[in-house]
Design a protein around this motif. Structure first.
Motif, PDB file in Angstrom:
ATOM      1  N   GLY A  71       0.842  -1.190   0.000  1.00 19.24           N
ATOM      2  CA  GLY A  71       0.000   0.000   0.000  1.00 19.24           C
ATOM      3  C   GLY A  71       0.872   1.233   0.000  1.00 19.24           C
ATOM      4  O   GLY A  71       2.100   1.143   0.061  1.00 19.24           O
ATOM      5  N   SER A  72       0.222   2.405  -0.075  1.00 18.26           N
ATOM      6  CA  SER A  72       1.009   3.633  -0.125  1.00 18.26           C
ATOM      7  C   SER A  72       0.283   4.744   0.611  1.00 18.26           C
ATOM      8  O   SER A  72      -0.900   4.633   0.927  1.00 18.26           O
ATOM      9  N   GLY A  73       1.053   5.820   0.881  1.00 20.39           N
ATOM     10  CA  GLY A  73       0.450   6.971   1.566  1.00 20.39           C
ATOM     11  C   GLY A  73       1.178   8.249   1.208  1.00 20.39           C
ATOM     12  O   GLY A  73       2.306   8.217   0.702  1.00 20.39           O
ATOM     13  N   PHE A  74       0.512   9.362   1.481  1.00 22.30           N
ATOM     14  CA  PHE A  74       1.080  10.666   1.149  1.00 22.30           C
ATOM     15  C   PHE A  74       1.341  11.446   2.423  1.00 22.30           C
ATOM     16  O   PHE A  74       0.677  11.237   3.435  1.00 22.30           O
ATOM     17  N   GLN A 111      -6.665  -1.473   6.448  1.00 20.11           N
ATOM     18  CA  GLN A 111      -7.251  -2.451   5.525  1.00 20.11           C
ATOM     19  C   GLN A 111      -7.196  -3.864   6.110  1.00 20.11           C
ATOM     20  O   GLN A 111      -8.132  -4.637   5.959  1.00 20.11           O
ATOM     21  N   ILE A 112      -6.074  -4.159   6.792  1.00 26.02           N
ATOM     22  CA  ILE A 112      -5.942  -5.491   7.403  1.00 26.02           C
ATOM     23  C   ILE A 112      -6.995  -5.674   8.499  1.00 26.02           C
ATOM     24  O   ILE A 112      -7.662  -6.696   8.586  1.00 26.02           O
ATOM     25  N   HIS A 158     -10.749   0.434   7.398  1.00 26.42           N
ATOM     26  CA  HIS A 158     -10.611   1.397   6.306  1.00 26.42           C
ATOM     27  C   HIS A 158     -11.980   1.726   5.726  1.00 26.42           C
ATOM     28  O   HIS A 158     -12.887   0.911   5.800  1.00 26.42           O
ATOM     29  N   HIS A 159     -12.086   2.941   5.145  1.00 23.96           N
ATOM     30  CA  HIS A 159     -13.408   3.298   4.626  1.00 23.96           C
ATOM     31  C   HIS A 159     -13.775   2.517   3.380  1.00 23.96           C
ATOM     32  O   HIS A 159     -14.920   2.519   2.953  1.00 23.96           O
ATOM     33  N   THR A 160     -12.797   1.817   2.794  1.00 24.68           N
ATOM     34  CA  THR A 160     -13.140   0.957   1.656  1.00 24.68           C
ATOM     35  C   THR A 160     -13.376  -0.489   2.096  1.00 24.68           C
ATOM     36  O   THR A 160     -13.737  -1.315   1.274  1.00 24.68           O
TER      37      THR A 160
END
Lengths: 191, 318
Positions: free
Chosen positions: B276-279, B297-298, B302-304
């Motif tokens: 995964g990635s982040g800004f 996510q794990i 997460h909102h998805t």
């Protein structure tokens, strides 16, 4: 929008806490029917009380129905909801059928809808699905491989040919034309 | 004779019409006293200090028994009416009533109803247990710290009070204070859970807690309620425990270096596999954001991720 709407209650259309997720709970908690026993404008509500009220109370055991007679005042429906909101309807000269429908409306809403000026017709808790914008959003992946400074990407945008390029083009055209002129006499000589 | 009657009648009519006509000359039925009276009343009202909110149970149209019955059926619950009444009665109300009797001159004040202290204590324990079990069931991969954070959020006074007021307890509560405080509302909710557990059983109470308290998480951003403090280290632990490999953070892109608008895009890889990635504005921040994204996510925060389920049955007593 008229001026009076500026002072009207405003907000977004939001569901009360937990509604629609857990079990169904009727949001109307109590309704008070105020009417006059003798006045003509209470005729409709009196016939409603006579014919339909018992059925209404039986169908909605979760709603407390209060009937409050008062002399020579117009009949009124006052509904109180679970989220603390109230809705008030003057039902003077309403027919029995009308009152049945208004009672149904009061039962199925959770606040006085028309009293709220909607700021927008929609609202979401998650305004962005793809996340906040960054400089890398929608960028061409090929840019990842490039080592900067890059001459091709770094050069100024050109929308017209420069004077030098125009001269070179003219010169080349001239050369082509001369070549063509030289070739035609040779062909003639052959024939 | 008939002719005479007709004549007399018409004479009466004319007289009547004449009276009406003469009485109405120059008179437009405008009540000129209304406006000044209303203005005076409004002026006096404005001068008054802020009036206390009227108590709903003091109205004429108030029937406590009907309210209690309607409360039970509205929530489609099976409260025992006596226990429900007790759950709504706070200690302060009884003390207040006894004090009133003393003031009236009764030497041995007597007020034989029981209060809900017992239910509050018991209900708080039950609610806490149900919330923890439910969260563990629906978010099985979330570590204990996260479960505790979500549990504390749900058991906070504000959340309990919101849940309580939205099932319509506000007007039925018997307490000395008015308007009812947040604390009393919260206590009433847990007392109701205690009463329900006694009326039916704990499993039934768990459905009540799920439907009226845990649903509060439905429209919340769960990562806002709980977020790991050292996400990169936590992610490293999680991945190394699962796959026996360590993770690696790599810079995918950067823009505006050494400016106030700098952006870094950091990706996290395990054995060259993209996780995964982040800004972020700095590299460290972007690394943490990336780790938080992957962890969320794990854990299913997460909102998805798939939203929390609110229809699961819980077996608490087992």
């Amino acid at each position: 929008m008229s001026n009076k709407h500026l002072f009207q209650k405003f907000g977004f259309l939001r569901a009360p806490f937990g509604i629609g997720v857990g079990r169904y709970v009727c949001q109307l908690q109590r309704i008070t029917i105020k009417f006059c026993k003798s006045h003509g404008c209470s005729l409709g509500i009196r016939s409603f009380l006579e014919h339909d009220l018992i059925d209404y109370a039986k169908q909605n055991p979760g709603v407390v129905v209060y009937v409050k007679p008062r002399r020579h005042r117009s009949p009124v429906l006052k509904a109180e909801y679970l989220n603390g909101e109230t809705s008030w309807i003057c039902i003077a000269n309403f027919s029995r059928q009308d009152i049945i429908q208004w009672m149904e409306l009061l039962k199925t809403q959770y606040h006085d809808g028309p009293a709220l000026r909607l700021l927008k017709l929609w609202h979401t808790d998650f305004p962005s699905i793809q996340g906040p914008w960054t400089p890398f959003t929608f960028k061409n992946p090929s840019l990842n491989q490039i080592k900067f400074p890059d001459k091709k990407i770094g050069e100024a945008l050109k929308f017209k040919p420069t004077a030098t390029e125009e001269l070179i083009r003219l010169f080349e055209e001239q050369q082509e034309a001369e070549k063509f002129d030289q070739e035609i006499p040779v062909q003639k000589g052959v024939s | 004779m008939n002719g005479l009657q007709l004549y007399l009648q018409s004479l009466l009519n004319i007289k009547h019409i004449y009276n009406v006509l003469t009485a109405n000359v120059g008179y437009r039925y405008i009540k000129r006293w209304v406006s000044p009276t209303q203005k005076e009343i409004t002026r006096r009202k404005r001068r008054l200090p802020a009036q206390p909110e009227s108590k709903r149970s003091n109205f004429i149209e108030w029937n406590r028994n009907s309210e209690i019955y309607a409360f039970n059926t509205r929530l489609s619950e099976k409260f025992d009416t006596e226990k429900l009444n007790q759950a709504f009665t706070h200690k302060s109300y009884i003390l207040d009533e006894l004090k009133k009797q003393q003031e009236m001159g009764i030497e041995e004040p007597k007020f034989d109803i029981s209060h809900n202290e017992e239910y509050i204590e018991k209900g708080r324990e039950i609610t806490s247990e149900i919330v923890k079990k439910y969260l563990k069931k629906s978010l099985p991969r979330l570590p204990e710290v996260g479960i505790t954070a979500l549990h504390d959020y749900l058991m906070s006074e504000q959340m309990l009070a919101t849940a309580s007021s939205h099932i319509g307890t506000k007007d039925i509560i018997l307490t000395s204070e008015h308007p009812v405080s947040q604390q009393t509302l919260a206590q009433t909710f847990v007392a109701l859970v205690g009463a329900l557990a006694e009326s039916v059983n704990v499993d039934h109470a768990s459905a009540f807690v799920r439907d009226f308290l845990i649903v509060g998480l439905a429209n919340k951003d769960l990562t806002e309620i709980w977020c790991p403090t050292k996400p990169f280290e936590l992610l490293n632990d999680v991945i190394s425990a699962e796959r026996k490999i360590s993770i690696e953070a790599r810079l995918i892109g950067q823009a505006g270096k050494n400016t106030i608008l700098s952006v870094y895009h950091v990706g996290i890889y395990a054995n060259k596999e993209y996780l995964g990635s982040g800004f972020g504005e700095t590299i460290a921040e972007a690394k943490d954001v990336a780790a938080i994204n992957i962890l969320a996510q794990i854990y299913g925060l997460h909102h998805t991720s798939q939203p929390l389920r609110f229809n699961e049955e819980l077996n608490v007593s087992a």
